[in-house]
Design an enzyme around this catalytic site. Sequence first.
Site, short mmCIF file in Angstrom:
data_model
loop_
_atom_site.label_atom_id
_atom_site.label_comp_id
_atom_site.label_asym_id
_atom_site.label_seq_id
_atom_site.Cartn_x
_atom_site.Cartn_y
_atom_site.Cartn_z
CB SER A 54 10.51 -40.45 14.55
OG SER A 54 11.66 -40.87 14.15
CB CYS A 96 9.80 -46.09 6.68
SG CYS A 96 10.16 -44.84 5.69
C1 LIG Z 1 9.85 -34.95 7.00
C2 LIG Z 1 9.42 -36.15 7.85
C3 LIG Z 1 10.38 -36.97 8.24
C4 LIG Z 1 9.84 -38.14 8.91
N1 LIG Z 1 10.55 -39.15 9.21
C5 LIG Z 1 10.40 -40.05 10.16
C6 LIG Z 1 11.17 -41.12 10.37
O1 LIG Z 1 12.51 -40.95 10.29
N2 LIG Z 1 10.59 -42.04 11.52
C7 LIG Z 1 9.36 -42.37 11.74
O2 LIG Z 1 9.12 -43.11 12.40
N3 LIG Z 1 8.52 -41.37 11.26
C8 LIG Z 1 9.12 -40.39 10.47
N4 LIG Z 1 8.00 -39.25 10.19
C9 LIG Z 1 6.64 -39.51 10.48
C10 LIG Z 1 6.29 -38.51 11.63
O3 LIG Z 1 7.05 -38.92 12.74
C11 LIG Z 1 4.90 -38.88 11.93
O4 LIG Z 1 4.38 -40.30 12.15
C12 LIG Z 1 3.92 -38.63 10.70
O5 LIG Z 1 4.34 -37.23 10.04
C13 LIG Z 1 2.52 -37.93 11.22
O6 LIG Z 1 2.42 -36.90 12.16
P1 LIG Z 1 2.26 -35.44 11.78
O7 LIG Z 1 1.00 -35.33 10.87
O8 LIG Z 1 1.90 -34.63 13.05
O9 LIG Z 1 3.40 -34.78 11.03
C14 LIG Z 1 8.51 -38.31 9.35
C15 LIG Z 1 7.48 -37.25 9.00
C16 LIG Z 1 8.03 -36.22 8.10
C17 LIG Z 1 6.98 -35.03 7.68
#
Ligand SMILES: Cc1cc2nc3c(=O)[nH]c(=O)nc-3n(C[C@H](O)[C@H](O)[C@H](O)COP(=O)(O)O)c2cc1C
Length: 303
Positions: A21, A129
Amino acid sequence: MSDLSTRVGPVHLNSPVIAASGTVGSVVDFAATIDFSFYGAAVAKSVAPEPWKGRPPPRLAPSGTGMLNGIGIQNPGIDAWVDEVGSRLADLPVPVWGSAVAHDAPGFGVVARGLEQAGVDAIEVNLSCPNLDDGQLFALDAVASASVVAAVRAGTRLPIGAKLSPNAERIADIAEAVAQAGADWVVLTNTVWGAAFDVNSRRPKLSGVVGGYSGAPLKPIALRCVWEVARVLPGLPIVGCGGVASGEDVVEYLLAGASAVAIGTVHFAEPRAARRIQRELERFLDRTGTARIEELIGAAKPW
Ligand SMILES: Cc1cc2nc3c(=O)[nH]c(=O)nc-3n(C[C@H](O)[C@H](O)[C@H](O)COP(=O)(O)O)c2cc1C
């Protein structure tokens, strides 16, 4: 040919790789850029009962080998989301999961009803969040998390996953509470709280100072959460998330106990990463003589 399909509670996925997400917009927005047929599911940006403006810039900052974000869940509100996105979901080559966020439990229920009406296949409950200005992080508190999940459960018949926070002191307690309240699986994890400063301007790198840290440095933290929850609650399905950028990263999460894995930050550097990760996974399965990816779930060996 190895079998990449998996199950997350009641949900069957063609691939264990899920788009996380907030990193693929409403999914519909990215359909021209990303081939979603390489994913088992794609999770839309979280949406709230009303439109949220999000935080002012700067909202994104690289830090070390990871990334800080302080977007503050900018979104159009559920009514506009249903109008804009709902009619286009059926054309996508991937199941789309909606993501609900709100300031209170009834608000989550409102969003869940809207997401179901829009035609999503499942709902992620974003309890974690790190960027809400009132500082609420439901996922730090088992009672608050359970009341949110119960409100979502009452508002929809769709499968639901609860997205938890690595900031929680005892994440297995939170996972147990949301499972009892009706979550079909948990997503481990969202970003971890972080901050960074520019030494020349002496300003914080994010307007909100503290934001969510993601990418490679999050992986061992989220893996520890997966391992802990899988050990305490062996029957509860887990979607791992945090710092995944390769097929072997996916395998690590499966070994720790996840049934599927979401990828987020990697999309910013490589929007088509899922195709490469799938190839790497297939090669891993071939090399190790593993016929079905599900054989890897929870298969870590003790010392
Ligand atoms: C720019 C950005 C926006 C995000 N927005 C959301 C969101 O709206 N809702 C949510 O549940 N997680 C959000 N996340 C978290 C990601 O879904 C994920 O849980 C987190 O980035 C860890 O995974 P990664 O290391 O692969 O990015 C966001 C992450 C990033 C980097």
